[in-house]
Design a protein around this motif. Structure first.
Motif, PDB file in Angstrom:
ATOM      1  N   LEU A 155      31.389 -31.506  18.851  1.00 55.10           N
ATOM      2  CA  LEU A 155      31.785 -32.380  17.671  1.00 55.10           C
ATOM      3  C   LEU A 155      29.788 -32.822  17.548  1.00 55.10           C
ATOM      4  O   LEU A 155      29.205 -32.690  16.514  1.00 55.10           O
ATOM      5  N   ASN A 156      29.410 -32.273  18.912  1.00 57.58           N
ATOM      6  CA  ASN A 156      28.107 -33.036  18.364  1.00 57.58           C
ATOM      7  C   ASN A 156      26.555 -31.356  18.914  1.00 57.58           C
ATOM      8  O   ASN A 156      26.142 -31.464  19.087  1.00 57.58           O
ATOM      9  N   ASN A 157      26.940 -29.725  18.734  1.00 56.85           N
ATOM     10  CA  ASN A 157      27.028 -28.930  18.853  1.00 56.85           C
ATOM     11  C   ASN A 157      26.188 -28.264  19.894  1.00 56.85           C
ATOM     12  O   ASN A 157      25.549 -27.424  19.387  1.00 56.85           O
ATOM     13  N   LYS A 158      26.728 -28.703  21.236  1.00 51.84           N
ATOM     14  CA  LYS A 158      26.518 -28.119  22.051  1.00 51.84           C
ATOM     15  C   LYS A 158      27.151 -27.472  22.559  1.00 51.84           C
ATOM     16  O   LYS A 158      26.705 -26.113  23.251  1.00 51.84           O
ATOM     17  N   MET A 159      28.015 -26.662  22.145  1.00 54.95           N
ATOM     18  CA  MET A 159      29.306 -25.642  21.794  1.00 54.95           C
ATOM     19  C   MET A 159      29.786 -25.510  20.308  1.00 54.95           C
ATOM     20  O   MET A 159      30.058 -26.165  20.137  1.00 54.95           O
ATOM     21  N   ARG A 160      30.399 -24.446  20.352  1.00 59.81           N
ATOM     22  CA  ARG A 160      30.964 -23.876  19.698  1.00 59.81           C
ATOM     23  C   ARG A 160      32.692 -24.263  18.911  1.00 59.81           C
ATOM     24  O   ARG A 160      33.156 -23.872  19.654  1.00 59.81           O
ATOM     25  N   PHE A 161      32.721 -24.226  17.622  1.00 60.22           N
ATOM     26  CA  PHE A 161      33.723 -24.573  17.137  1.00 60.22           C
ATOM     27  C   PHE A 161      34.561 -22.877  17.354  1.00 60.22           C
ATOM     28  O   PHE A 161      33.793 -22.143  17.091  1.00 60.22           O
TER      29      PHE A 161
END
Length: 92
Positions: free
Chosen positions: A58-64
């Motif tokens: 949700l914080n753009n540190k990892m991708r969905f």
């Protein structure tokens, strides 16, 4: 499933290695999570994620992943036609 996204503009950013990085605004998704599950921790458990993993996504540190998105729209009852509004709104 086939998804079409209209009016999506890709933003180029300068990043080490010359790769463009997109960051997405997940505020609508966060709102839906709280509406249905009460908090992100309960939703993470329903997904089989740790709270930390969900937070990083949700914080753009990892991708969905595509599989993540499919599972999430089922759990939150999000129509396929609204996927873009929840997952692909660029941060300004």
């Amino acid at each position: 499933m086939t998804f079409q996204f209209k009016n999506v503009k890709l933003a180029k950013t300068k990043k080490k290695g010359g790769c463009a990085a997109l960051t997405f605004n997940y505020s609508k998704l966060r709102g839906k999570i709280v509406e249905i599950y009460g908090n992100e921790g309960k939703f993470a458990k329903a997904l089989g994620y740790s709270r930390n993993t969900l937070s990083r996504k949700l914080n753009n540190k990892m991708r969905f992943t595509t599989n993540d998105i499919i599972t999430i729209i089922k759990l939150l009852n999000i129509p396929e036609t609204e996927i873009g509004a929840y997952f692909f709104v660029l941060k300004v």
